[in-house]
Design a protein around this motif. Structure first.
Motif, short mmCIF file in Angstrom:
data_model
loop_
_atom_site.label_atom_id
_atom_site.label_comp_id
_atom_site.label_asym_id
_atom_site.label_seq_id
_atom_site.Cartn_x
_atom_site.Cartn_y
_atom_site.Cartn_z
N TRP A 22 32.19 40.96 34.40
CA TRP A 22 33.56 40.49 34.28
C TRP A 22 34.28 40.50 35.63
CZ3 TRP A 22 35.38 37.47 30.87
CH2 TRP A 22 34.87 37.46 29.59
N ARG A 23 33.90 41.41 36.49
CA ARG A 23 34.51 41.42 37.81
C ARG A 23 34.11 40.17 38.58
NH1 ARG A 23 34.82 46.35 42.13
NH2 ARG A 23 36.10 45.24 43.63
N ASP A 27 36.57 37.28 39.85
CA ASP A 27 36.56 36.88 41.26
C ASP A 27 36.41 35.37 41.41
OD1 ASP A 27 36.92 39.46 42.13
OD2 ASP A 27 34.80 39.80 42.66
N VAL A 28 35.53 34.78 40.61
CA VAL A 28 35.35 33.33 40.66
C VAL A 28 36.63 32.63 40.24
CG1 VAL A 28 34.14 31.40 39.54
CG2 VAL A 28 32.85 33.37 40.36
N LEU A 29 37.26 33.12 39.17
CA LEU A 29 38.53 32.52 38.74
C LEU A 29 39.61 32.67 39.81
CD1 LEU A 29 38.68 33.61 35.00
CD2 LEU A 29 38.39 31.30 35.89
N PHE A 30 39.67 33.85 40.40
CA PHE A 30 40.67 34.08 41.44
C PHE A 30 40.46 33.15 42.63
CE2 PHE A 30 42.19 36.24 45.26
CZ PHE A 30 43.52 36.40 44.92
N VAL A 31 39.21 32.99 43.05
CA VAL A 31 38.92 32.11 44.19
C VAL A 31 39.28 30.67 43.85
CG1 VAL A 31 37.03 31.14 45.55
CG2 VAL A 31 37.19 33.59 45.26
N SER A 32 38.95 30.25 42.63
CA SER A 32 39.26 28.87 42.25
C SER A 32 40.78 28.65 42.20
CB SER A 32 38.61 28.50 40.93
OG SER A 32 39.11 29.29 39.89
N VAL A 33 41.53 29.63 41.70
CA VAL A 33 42.99 29.51 41.67
C VAL A 33 43.53 29.51 43.10
CG1 VAL A 33 45.13 30.71 41.03
CG2 VAL A 33 43.28 30.45 39.37
N SER A 65 48.38 39.53 47.64
CA SER A 65 48.68 40.81 47.00
C SER A 65 48.08 40.88 45.59
CB SER A 65 50.18 41.05 46.96
OG SER A 65 50.82 40.03 46.22
N LEU A 66 48.01 39.74 44.91
CA LEU A 66 47.39 39.71 43.58
C LEU A 66 45.90 40.02 43.69
CD1 LEU A 66 47.65 39.12 40.56
CD2 LEU A 66 47.11 36.73 41.09
N GLY A 67 45.24 39.47 44.71
CA GLY A 67 43.82 39.76 44.91
C GLY A 67 43.58 41.23 45.21
N SER A 68 44.43 41.83 46.02
CA SER A 68 44.30 43.25 46.34
C SER A 68 44.50 44.10 45.09
CB SER A 68 45.33 43.66 47.39
OG SER A 68 45.10 42.96 48.58
N VAL A 73 42.31 47.53 40.63
CA VAL A 73 42.12 47.82 39.21
C VAL A 73 40.63 47.88 38.87
CG1 VAL A 73 42.44 46.88 36.88
CG2 VAL A 73 44.35 46.90 38.48
N TRP A 74 39.86 46.92 39.36
CA TRP A 74 38.41 46.91 39.08
C TRP A 74 37.74 48.14 39.69
CZ3 TRP A 74 36.62 44.57 35.19
CH2 TRP A 74 37.04 43.30 34.82
N ASN A 75 38.12 48.51 40.90
CA ASN A 75 37.53 49.70 41.55
C ASN A 75 37.86 50.97 40.78
OD1 ASN A 75 36.28 48.27 43.59
ND2 ASN A 75 38.00 48.49 45.02
N GLN A 76 39.10 51.10 40.32
CA GLN A 76 39.48 52.28 39.55
C GLN A 76 38.69 52.37 38.25
OE1 GLN A 76 43.73 51.91 39.16
NE2 GLN A 76 44.13 52.96 41.10
N TYR A 77 38.53 51.24 37.58
CA TYR A 77 37.78 51.23 36.33
C TYR A 77 36.32 51.59 36.57
CZ TYR A 77 36.03 49.61 31.81
OH TYR A 77 35.43 49.53 30.58
N GLN A 78 35.75 51.04 37.63
CA GLN A 78 34.35 51.33 37.97
C GLN A 78 34.18 52.80 38.31
OE1 GLN A 78 32.84 48.92 41.17
NE2 GLN A 78 30.75 49.60 40.87
#
Length: 181
Positions: A22-23, A27-33, A65-68, A73-78
């Protein structure tokens, strides 16, 4: 108990695997946006009113800032999943140590029972055969000495097992308290 721990560890592994998938998807969605916003900014810069150009610039700045934030969030969950997995591994190791200690205590208890039965047989033989009373009393004394050694060894092993259980429990509680902080 060991099966439950293994089952929980497998669930955590699956969660970790799905989290990674899911990460990547996010990431793919974020890059495309992000690419879409950049294209929008370039097109808007060519021949758009100033309001649209300002909107495109604001979108581009907020994307960083949204990417950061998403990465955080992903790092904390991991990290939370990895900490849970490490805690489960600690519980698993402590369980195996406890089971091993308990097996040793069980073997000592079985040895203890065999020696008591031997002592009872010798006493019974001494009672039925009056001529061998002195010989059997010496044999019973030897058996009682061995019995006491086994009892002391069993007591020492039980204390060791108790100490290992307390140490394991302390380590697990410290890790639980550490992960809550």
């Amino acid at each position: 108990m060991s099966r439950k721990i293994d089952s929980y560890k497998e669930k955590l592994d699956k969660k970790l695997k799905h989290m990674k998938i899911w990460r990547r998807v996010s990431d793919v969605l974020f890059v495309s946006v992000f690419v879409s916003v950049l294209i929008f900014k370039v097109v808007a810069a060519a021949n758009a009113p100033p309001v649209v150009i300002a909107l495109a610039s604001a979108l581009t700045a907020s994307m960083d800032s949204l990417g950061s934030w998403c990465n955080l969030v992903w790092n904390q969950y991991q990290e939370a999943l990895k900490e849970k997995r490490e805690l489960v591994n600690s519980i698993h190791r402590a369980t195996f140590i406890t089971i091993g200690d308990m097996d040793i205590v069980k073997a000592l208890d079985e040895n203890f029972i065999v020696r008591i039965e031997s002592l009872l047989k010798n006493a019974e033989f001494a009672i039925t055969e009056e001529g061998f009373v002195k010989l059997m009393m010496d044999e019973i004394k030897k058996t009682v000495a061995m019995f006491m050694e086994t009892l002391e060894e069993s007591d020492g092993q039980a204390r060791s097992c108790h100490r290992h259980i307390i140490q394991g429990r302390t380590v697990i509680l410290k890790r639980i308290n550490y992960t809550r902080q």
